[in-house]
Design a protein around this motif. Structure first.
Motif, PDB file in Angstrom:
ATOM      1  N   GLU A 293       1.853   6.126  -7.219  1.00 56.98           N
ATOM      2  CA  GLU A 293       0.748   6.933  -7.724  1.00 56.98           C
ATOM      3  C   GLU A 293       1.063   8.421  -7.596  1.00 56.98           C
ATOM      4  N   GLN A 294       1.713   8.814  -6.515  1.00 55.72           N
ATOM      5  CA  GLN A 294       2.090  10.221  -6.374  1.00 55.72           C
ATOM      6  C   GLN A 294       3.154  10.599  -7.391  1.00 55.72           C
ATOM      7  N   ARG A 295       4.045   9.658  -7.675  1.00 54.72           N
ATOM      8  CA  ARG A 295       5.140   9.956  -8.592  1.00 54.72           C
ATOM      9  C   ARG A 295       4.703   9.912 -10.048  1.00 54.72           C
TER      10      ARG A 295
ATOM     11  N   THR B 283      -7.668   3.018 -13.871  1.00 48.83           N
ATOM     12  CA  THR B 283      -8.436   3.890 -12.993  1.00 48.83           C
ATOM     13  C   THR B 283      -9.320   4.811 -13.830  1.00 48.83           C
TER      14      THR B 283
ATOM     15  N   THR C  87       0.831  -1.204   0.000  1.00 54.89           N
ATOM     16  CA  THR C  87       0.000   0.000   0.000  1.00 54.89           C
ATOM     17  C   THR C  87       0.861   1.247   0.000  1.00 54.89           C
ATOM     18  N   ALA C  88       1.866   1.258   0.860  1.00 60.47           N
ATOM     19  CA  ALA C  88       2.748   2.427   0.916  1.00 60.47           C
ATOM     20  C   ALA C  88       3.519   2.578  -0.392  1.00 60.47           C
TER      21      ALA C  88
ATOM     22  N   LEU D 257       2.672   1.466  -3.454  1.00 60.24           N
ATOM     23  CA  LEU D 257       1.770   1.871  -4.538  1.00 60.24           C
ATOM     24  C   LEU D 257       1.351   3.328  -4.393  1.00 60.24           C
ATOM     25  N   ARG D 258       1.145   3.776  -3.175  1.00 58.14           N
ATOM     26  CA  ARG D 258       0.808   5.180  -2.960  1.00 58.14           C
ATOM     27  C   ARG D 258       1.942   6.074  -3.451  1.00 58.14           C
ATOM     28  N   GLY D 259       3.176   5.669  -3.187  1.00 56.10           N
ATOM     29  CA  GLY D 259       4.334   6.429  -3.671  1.00 56.10           C
ATOM     30  C   GLY D 259       4.405   6.457  -5.190  1.00 56.10           C
TER      31      GLY D 259
ATOM     32  N   ALA E 206      -2.245   8.329 -11.795  1.00 57.67           N
ATOM     33  CA  ALA E 206      -3.156   7.195 -11.918  1.00 57.67           C
ATOM     34  C   ALA E 206      -2.910   6.450 -13.228  1.00 57.67           C
TER      35      ALA E 206
END
Length: 183
Positions: free
Chosen positions: A42-44, A51, A35-36, A38-40, A47
């Protein structure tokens, strides 16, 4: 000299004096680390097209959603990304005309400046267009009263329930087929 084994009483005393090793802890769940990560990502990188595909109808509206679909989102080193859209046939002119509105809606969904340009590619969609999504069904004429009565008499001894409903439906279709094939 051979070593003598302890007696049962001595073995119990030895085992009582020793503390057993605690069982090993299970590894942490993989979702905690993913999760952490993938969140990184997605921010970089933003989407992914999946999505966008899932929310495409909300972004562009019913009219364009059935005739277009996002294919890929190409990241640029400078500026925003380029979204490649696959469009069914002559709708490309409409999409090109509405490109500024689509870009505004995409940037509202993905974040400011996420998509800079649209690249429109004509081709078949992976799913059928919205207009042909619900095929028109021909209405079948009802059975005449005599055939309906004969079917009801044949199933009179069957108890009411889903089996009787299914047999009635099957009987109607068979009788309609016989009526069509008869000269």
């Amino acid at each position: 000299m051979p070593r003598l084994l302890p007696s049962a009483k001595e073995a119990a005393a030895i085992l009582a004096a020793r503390r057993p090793r605690p069982p090993p802890r299970p590894p942490p769940h993989i979702a905690r680390g993913l999760t952490a990560m993938l969140r990184g990502f997605e921010q970089r990188f933003g989407a992914d097209p999946d999505t966008l595909r899932a929310r495409w109808r909300e972004i562009v509206g019913e009219g364009l959603a059935g005739r277009s679909e996002p294919v890929k989102l190409v990241r640029q080193r400078t500026g925003g990304a380029v979204l490649e859209l696959r469009v069914a046939g002559p709708v490309a002119a409409l999409v090109q005309h509405q490109a500024p509105l689509i870009l505004d809606r995409l940037n509202l969904f993905l974040g400011p400046g996420a998509v800079a340009k649209l690249r429109i590619v004509q081709g078949p969609l992976t799913r059928p267009p919205a207009a042909s999504a619900a095929p028109s069904r021909r209405l079948r004429p009802p059975l005449d009263a005599a055939a309906e009565k004969a079917l009801a008499d044949g199933l009179a001894e069957t108890p009411d329930g889903p089996l009787k409903a299914a047999l009635t439906k099957l009987g109607r279709e068979v009788l309609r087929g016989q009526r069509r094939s008869a000269p």
